[in-house]
Design a protein around this motif. Structure first.
Motif, mmCIF file in Angstrom:
data_model
loop_
_atom_site.group_PDB
_atom_site.id
_atom_site.type_symbol
_atom_site.label_atom_id
_atom_site.label_comp_id
_atom_site.label_asym_id
_atom_site.label_seq_id
_atom_site.Cartn_x
_atom_site.Cartn_y
_atom_site.Cartn_z
ATOM 1 N N LEU A 117 12.168 -2.831 -9.913
ATOM 2 C CA LEU A 117 11.343 -3.159 -8.730
ATOM 3 C C LEU A 117 12.241 -3.403 -7.526
ATOM 4 O O LEU A 117 11.888 -4.121 -6.590
ATOM 5 C CB LEU A 117 10.461 -4.391 -8.994
ATOM 6 C CG LEU A 117 9.491 -4.264 -10.177
ATOM 7 C CD1 LEU A 117 8.800 -5.589 -10.445
ATOM 8 C CD2 LEU A 117 8.456 -3.170 -9.911
ATOM 9 N N SER A 118 13.414 -2.827 -7.569
ATOM 10 C CA SER A 118 14.461 -3.102 -6.602
ATOM 11 C C SER A 118 15.442 -1.948 -6.645
ATOM 12 O O SER A 118 15.113 -0.854 -7.107
ATOM 13 C CB SER A 118 15.121 -4.429 -7.004
ATOM 14 O OG SER A 118 16.176 -4.755 -6.137
ATOM 15 N N ILE A 157 17.781 -8.651 -1.046
ATOM 16 C CA ILE A 157 17.431 -8.743 0.368
ATOM 17 C C ILE A 157 18.318 -7.766 1.140
ATOM 18 O O ILE A 157 19.318 -7.284 0.610
ATOM 19 C CB ILE A 157 17.609 -10.181 0.927
ATOM 20 C CG1 ILE A 157 19.035 -10.675 0.664
ATOM 21 C CG2 ILE A 157 16.579 -11.109 0.310
ATOM 22 C CD1 ILE A 157 19.326 -12.015 1.319
ATOM 23 N N PHE A 158 17.934 -7.464 2.358
ATOM 24 C CA PHE A 158 18.694 -6.465 3.113
ATOM 25 C C PHE A 158 18.578 -6.705 4.605
ATOM 26 O O PHE A 158 17.654 -7.374 5.083
ATOM 27 C CB PHE A 158 18.191 -5.052 2.785
ATOM 28 C CG PHE A 158 16.707 -4.901 2.941
ATOM 29 C CD1 PHE A 158 16.138 -4.711 4.190
ATOM 30 C CD2 PHE A 158 15.867 -5.001 1.845
ATOM 31 C CE1 PHE A 158 14.761 -4.601 4.345
ATOM 32 C CE2 PHE A 158 14.481 -4.888 1.995
ATOM 33 C CZ PHE A 158 13.932 -4.693 3.239
ATOM 34 N N SER A 159 19.539 -6.147 5.322
ATOM 35 C CA SER A 159 19.455 -6.044 6.770
ATOM 36 C C SER A 159 19.711 -4.587 7.107
ATOM 37 O O SER A 159 20.744 -4.023 6.739
ATOM 38 C CB SER A 159 20.514 -6.948 7.414
ATOM 39 O OG SER A 159 20.669 -6.597 8.775
ATOM 40 N N ALA A 191 13.097 -6.796 -1.254
ATOM 41 C CA ALA A 191 12.297 -6.017 -2.192
ATOM 42 C C ALA A 191 11.182 -6.948 -2.641
ATOM 43 O O ALA A 191 11.442 -8.030 -3.165
ATOM 44 C CB ALA A 191 13.147 -5.586 -3.385
ATOM 45 N N SER A 192 9.919 -6.561 -2.412
ATOM 46 C CA SER A 192 8.790 -7.426 -2.760
ATOM 47 C C SER A 192 8.623 -7.484 -4.275
ATOM 48 O O SER A 192 9.216 -6.681 -5.001
ATOM 49 C CB SER A 192 7.512 -6.873 -2.134
ATOM 50 O OG SER A 192 7.121 -5.703 -2.836
ATOM 51 N N SER A 193 7.791 -8.409 -4.724
ATOM 52 C CA SER A 193 7.594 -8.513 -6.175
ATOM 53 C C SER A 193 6.907 -7.260 -6.732
ATOM 54 O O SER A 193 6.922 -7.030 -7.934
ATOM 55 C CB SER A 193 6.801 -9.776 -6.518
ATOM 56 O OG SER A 193 5.653 -9.821 -5.705
ATOM 57 N N GLU A 194 6.316 -6.442 -5.853
ATOM 58 C CA GLU A 194 5.738 -5.173 -6.312
ATOM 59 C C GLU A 194 6.743 -4.023 -6.226
ATOM 60 O O GLU A 194 6.423 -2.891 -6.581
ATOM 61 C CB GLU A 194 4.511 -4.781 -5.466
ATOM 62 C CG GLU A 194 3.224 -5.468 -5.865
ATOM 63 C CD GLU A 194 3.150 -6.883 -5.317
ATOM 64 O OE1 GLU A 194 3.442 -7.056 -4.124
ATOM 65 O OE2 GLU A 194 2.831 -7.807 -6.102
#
Ligand code: X90
Length: 279
Positions: A117-118, A157-159, A191-194
């Motif tokens: 998921l990522s 997480i990202f930028s 990245a959301s939990s989905e």
């Protein structure tokens, strides 16, 4: 008899070998009308980004086929896989079909493919955990259970300085695409939990983006666990984020590295991805 275990992941994990473990990377491809790039350790990533910068036509990416995954499984008794989010790529689906075929072709052999998921450095953490669990000699089913519990507390997480390739390839929602249309806005998100790209902040300056990244980490329960930072030609931002983290957690296990082809294509120049363990 010793059972042969293989860890495998698609190339969005940015990992091409693993110390003390059988590990196989399965490449995605980056495609333009004039050239095709295979995302393996031989890829000249800065060269590809430079080509793309001057290329005006369409570009896209392609995930590995069922056959590519089968090749990666080799002759392993146990296959431990992890793939890029199935919400944005056909990679996970292909791996699952390969897993089913493999188990049918070779009764007794077992395959587990985790949908991360990522992508990127969160997958790297999952691969490291697989290594540890295999090293402890745990049975297959236990490793599968443990890795799912572990992945529930790792995050990405990202930028990103640009979402152009995401938007052009239709891999974000129209709402996110519209928001990203603003020029010179960095998107800090996760990245959301989905398993989708979820913007959290828009920020103009890079310094602000870096502190926002660290804020998001802390809010989600970061307390000194492992961190893997991967950047696309932005060592400086990666180092600055590392400084912020180390100021609070001097002993943390933190590594900085570069994105390879697939992640660099979507993260684009300047992008950074951060995988970490939370509590
Ligand atoms: O199947 C394919 O062609 C690959 C499609 C991949 C699309 C996503 C790539 C993400 C690369 C960019 C930043 C992180 C976004 C996180 C979203 C889950 C990395």
């Amino acid at each position: 008899m010793e059972r042969k275990a293989v860890i495998t992941a698609d190339s969005s994990a940015n990992l091409f070998s693993a110390k003390d473990a059988e590990y196989v990377s399965v490449p995605l491809r980056i495609i333009t009308d004039v050239k095709e790039y295979t995302d393996d350790e031989k890829l000249d990533v800065p060269g590809m980004l430079n080509d793309l910068k001057h290329y005006k036509g369409k570009s896209s990416t392609a995930c590995p086929s069922v056959g590519d995954w089968l090749k990666a499984f080799g002759d392993a008794d146990e296959v431990y896989g992890v793939s890029i989010t199935g919400r944005l790529s056909g990679c996970h689906n292909a791996a699952c079909i390969a897993a089913k075929d493999y188990e049918e072709m070779y009764p007794g052999r077992k395959v587990f493919i985790l949908d991360s998921l990522s992508t990127g450095p969160e997958m790297e953490l999952i691969i490291e955990k697989y290594k540890e669990l295999i090293g402890r000699g745990l049975p297959f089913e236990e490793i599968c259970g443990e890795i799912q519990r572990y992945a529930a507390r790792t995050h990405l997480i990202f930028s990103l300085e640009s979402l152009t390739n995401f938007v052009r390839n239709g891999r974000v929602s129209p709402a996110v695409a519209a928001a990203a249309n603003l020029l010179s806005i960095r998107i800090v998100g996760r990245a959301s939990s989905e398993g989708e790209l979820e913007p959290i902040y828009k920020s103009r300056g890079e310094k602000r983006a870096i502190s926002q990244l660290y804020e998001v980490m802390k809010e989600s329960g970061y307390e000194g666990g492992k961190v893997r930072i991967r950047h696309s030609d932005n060592e400086n931002a990666a180092q600055k984020l590392a400084e912020l983290i180390r100021a609070d957690f001097p002993e943390c296990d933190l590594q900085i590295g570069r994105n390879n082809g697939l992640c660099s294509y979507y993260a684009e120049k300047g992008g950074i991805l951060v995988g970490y363990e939370a509590n």
